[in-house]
Motif scaffolding. Structure first.
Motif, PDB file in Angstrom:
ATOM      1  N   ASP A  46       0.804  -1.215   0.000  1.00  0.00           N
ATOM      2  CA  ASP A  46       0.000   0.000   0.000  1.00  0.00           C
ATOM      3  C   ASP A  46       0.839   1.269   0.000  1.00  0.00           C
ATOM      4  O   ASP A  46       0.298   2.382  -0.045  1.00  0.00           O
ATOM      5  CB  ASP A  46      -1.001   0.009   1.159  1.00  0.00           C
ATOM      6  N   GLU A  47       2.177   1.123   0.015  1.00  0.00           N
ATOM      7  CA  GLU A  47       3.043   2.283  -0.192  1.00  0.00           C
ATOM      8  C   GLU A  47       3.094   2.659  -1.668  1.00  0.00           C
ATOM      9  O   GLU A  47       3.667   3.691  -2.031  1.00  0.00           O
ATOM     10  CB  GLU A  47       4.455   2.001   0.329  1.00  0.00           C
ATOM     11  N   ILE A  48       2.493   1.823  -2.516  1.00  0.00           N
ATOM     12  CA  ILE A  48       2.394   2.113  -3.945  1.00  0.00           C
ATOM     13  C   ILE A  48       0.986   2.563  -4.294  1.00  0.00           C
ATOM     14  O   ILE A  48       0.776   3.635  -4.873  1.00  0.00           O
ATOM     15  CB  ILE A  48       2.787   0.878  -4.794  1.00  0.00           C
ATOM     16  N   SER A  49      -0.002   1.737  -3.932  1.00  0.00           N
ATOM     17  CA  SER A  49      -1.378   2.023  -4.324  1.00  0.00           C
ATOM     18  C   SER A  49      -2.329   1.161  -3.515  1.00  0.00           C
ATOM     19  O   SER A  49      -1.992   0.022  -3.171  1.00  0.00           O
ATOM     20  CB  SER A  49      -1.573   1.734  -5.818  1.00  0.00           C
ATOM     21  N   PRO A  50      -3.560   1.650  -3.249  1.00  0.00           N
ATOM     22  CA  PRO A  50      -4.576   0.793  -2.632  1.00  0.00           C
ATOM     23  C   PRO A  50      -5.131  -0.245  -3.602  1.00  0.00           C
ATOM     24  O   PRO A  50      -5.756  -1.206  -3.171  1.00  0.00           O
ATOM     25  CB  PRO A  50      -5.660   1.785  -2.196  1.00  0.00           C
ATOM     26  N   ASP A  51      -4.886  -0.049  -4.880  1.00  0.00           N
ATOM     27  CA  ASP A  51      -5.284  -1.010  -5.913  1.00  0.00           C
ATOM     28  C   ASP A  51      -4.249  -2.134  -5.910  1.00  0.00           C
ATOM     29  O   ASP A  51      -3.121  -1.955  -6.372  1.00  0.00           O
ATOM     30  CB  ASP A  51      -5.337  -0.315  -7.271  1.00  0.00           C
ATOM     31  N   PHE A  52      -4.624  -3.294  -5.404  1.00  0.00           N
ATOM     32  CA  PHE A  52      -3.646  -4.351  -5.190  1.00  0.00           C
ATOM     33  C   PHE A  52      -3.055  -4.870  -6.484  1.00  0.00           C
ATOM     34  O   PHE A  52      -1.858  -5.157  -6.560  1.00  0.00           O
ATOM     35  CB  PHE A  52      -4.274  -5.492  -4.392  1.00  0.00           C
ATOM     36  N   ASP A  53      -3.856  -4.992  -7.524  1.00  0.00           N
ATOM     37  CA  ASP A  53      -3.327  -5.451  -8.811  1.00  0.00           C
ATOM     38  C   ASP A  53      -2.276  -4.475  -9.325  1.00  0.00           C
ATOM     39  O   ASP A  53      -1.205  -4.878  -9.789  1.00  0.00           O
ATOM     40  CB  ASP A  53      -4.461  -5.620  -9.820  1.00  0.00           C
ATOM     41  N   HIS A  54      -2.565  -3.187  -9.243  1.00  0.00           N
ATOM     42  CA  HIS A  54      -1.602  -2.194  -9.734  1.00  0.00           C
ATOM     43  C   HIS A  54      -0.333  -2.210  -8.886  1.00  0.00           C
ATOM     44  O   HIS A  54       0.778  -2.132  -9.422  1.00  0.00           O
ATOM     45  CB  HIS A  54      -2.231  -0.803  -9.718  1.00  0.00           C
ATOM     46  N   ALA A  55      -0.492  -2.309  -7.561  1.00  0.00           N
ATOM     47  CA  ALA A  55       0.678  -2.357  -6.691  1.00  0.00           C
ATOM     48  C   ALA A  55       1.569  -3.546  -7.031  1.00  0.00           C
ATOM     49  O   ALA A  55       2.797  -3.437  -7.061  1.00  0.00           O
ATOM     50  CB  ALA A  55       0.248  -2.422  -5.233  1.00  0.00           C
TER      51      ALA A  55
END
Length: 326
Positions: A46-55
């Motif tokens: 989640d340091e990248i994105s709340p969208d797990f696929d995108h992270a």
């Protein structure tokens, strides 16, 4: 709300930031991690994105990593995911061929019962919110999650920081020891993070709690950045030198600078009080071979993803400078 065991068992700002980086940093970001890397190089999702696929896509394709640390996704803490969400998370991990370093749970990030609450304390919840009475159930659920995600580690804390923890320290240690014993029955390692808002924050405090709780499956999530928020703490080498090296079971990478007023600011990995080149060199020399996981925290590039891209580039540069073949 915490999913029940029954339910569980039943079921382009970033690109702009990159263009500002020197070509050496860009190549460091996009190069795949070498099989000879001594560490499980990772990032908290989640340091990248709340969208797990995108992270996961950024982690695997852009950062070139094979490991990821799970904390929250889809704006829910990992411990709150329902059976369908857990299945979807597992499917996404398989899609990107990512392995899980640990369950970065909020276990014991609650008030110690009966103790006076510290005034004015900032508390990072990361979509978690529960109380002491639910911690036993949460621990059991975290152990279940290690099976779901094929990992052997659960991250924990030791309760919100007290002005004077001495009257409660023995009882806190006993609670952690009991948790470690329960984890051991499932071959799970309980890793305590040194966290500035909890009762174990500095290197000295971490060394003391490890001495008090000798269970081999009770280990430290060493976070030099968290230790560096304290004005008198030198994370490396001073604080690190106090730690029993065979009890370090996880490592978070971020950096920090301190203000004259005693407050602090998160920074990209390459800037701040933590000597990451020296720290990584020492970890490798001391035989550490578990995760080094980016926990960016810094948001100076405008978004979590853009900031994490810069910090990952810094981390890879530090790894190279330390002599690690990553």
């Amino acid at each position: 709300m915490l999913a029940t065991r029954r339910d569980f068992l039943g079921a382009l700002a970033a690109a702009g930031a990159l263009t500002a980086l020197p070509s050496s940093s860009l190549s460091a970001v996009f190069a795949s991690v070498s099989a000879e890397c001594p560490f499980r190089l990772s990032v908290i999702n989640d340091e990248i994105s709340p969208d797990f696929d995108h992270a996961c896509s950024v982690t695997a394709h852009d950062f070139g990593l094979h490991w990821i640390e799970l904390r929250s996704m889809w704006n829910k803490n990992v411990t709150d995911l329902d059976a369908n969400e857990l299945a979807e998370a597992a499917r996404i991990l398989k899609k990107y061929k990512l392995r899980v370093t640990d369950i970065a749970s909020p276990l014991y990030k609650v008030d110690w019962p009966g103790a006076p609450r510290k005034a004015g304390q900032e508390r990072d919840q990361f979509h978690a919110g529960t109380d002491f009475s639910k911690q036993d159930a949460l621990l059991g659920h975290c152990i279940d999650l290690t099976r779901t995600f094929s990992t052997d580690r659960v991250r924990c804390f030791d309760f919100w920081r007290l002005d004077d923890q001495a009257p409660y320290r023995a009882a806190i240690n006993e609670k952690l020891r009991q948790a470690a014993e329960l984890c051991a029955k499932s071959n799970v390692i309980l890793i305590l993070e040194n966290e500035m808002s909890c009762n174990t924050a500095t290197g000295e405090e971490a060394a003391a709690v490890l001495k008090a709780i000798p269970n081999k499956n009770f280990m430290l999530n060493w976070d030099p950045g968290n230790a560096g928020t304290f004005a008198n703490e030198v994370p490396f080498p001073t604080a690190y030198d106090l730690l029993p090296k065979d009890r370090i079971g996880h490592c978070h990478a971020k950096n920090v600078t301190r203000r004259p007023d005693g407050k602090f600011d998160w920074q990209p990995v390459g800037t701040g009080v933590v000597d990451w080149v020296g720290q990584l060199r020492a970890l490798r020399s001391d035989g550490y071979h578990y995760a080094v996981s980016l926990e960016t925290h810094w948001r100076g590039a405008g978004t979590p993803e853009a900031s994490s891209r810069i910090s990952m580039a810094d981390l890879k540069k530090a790894l190279t400078a330390s002599g690690a073949a990553c």
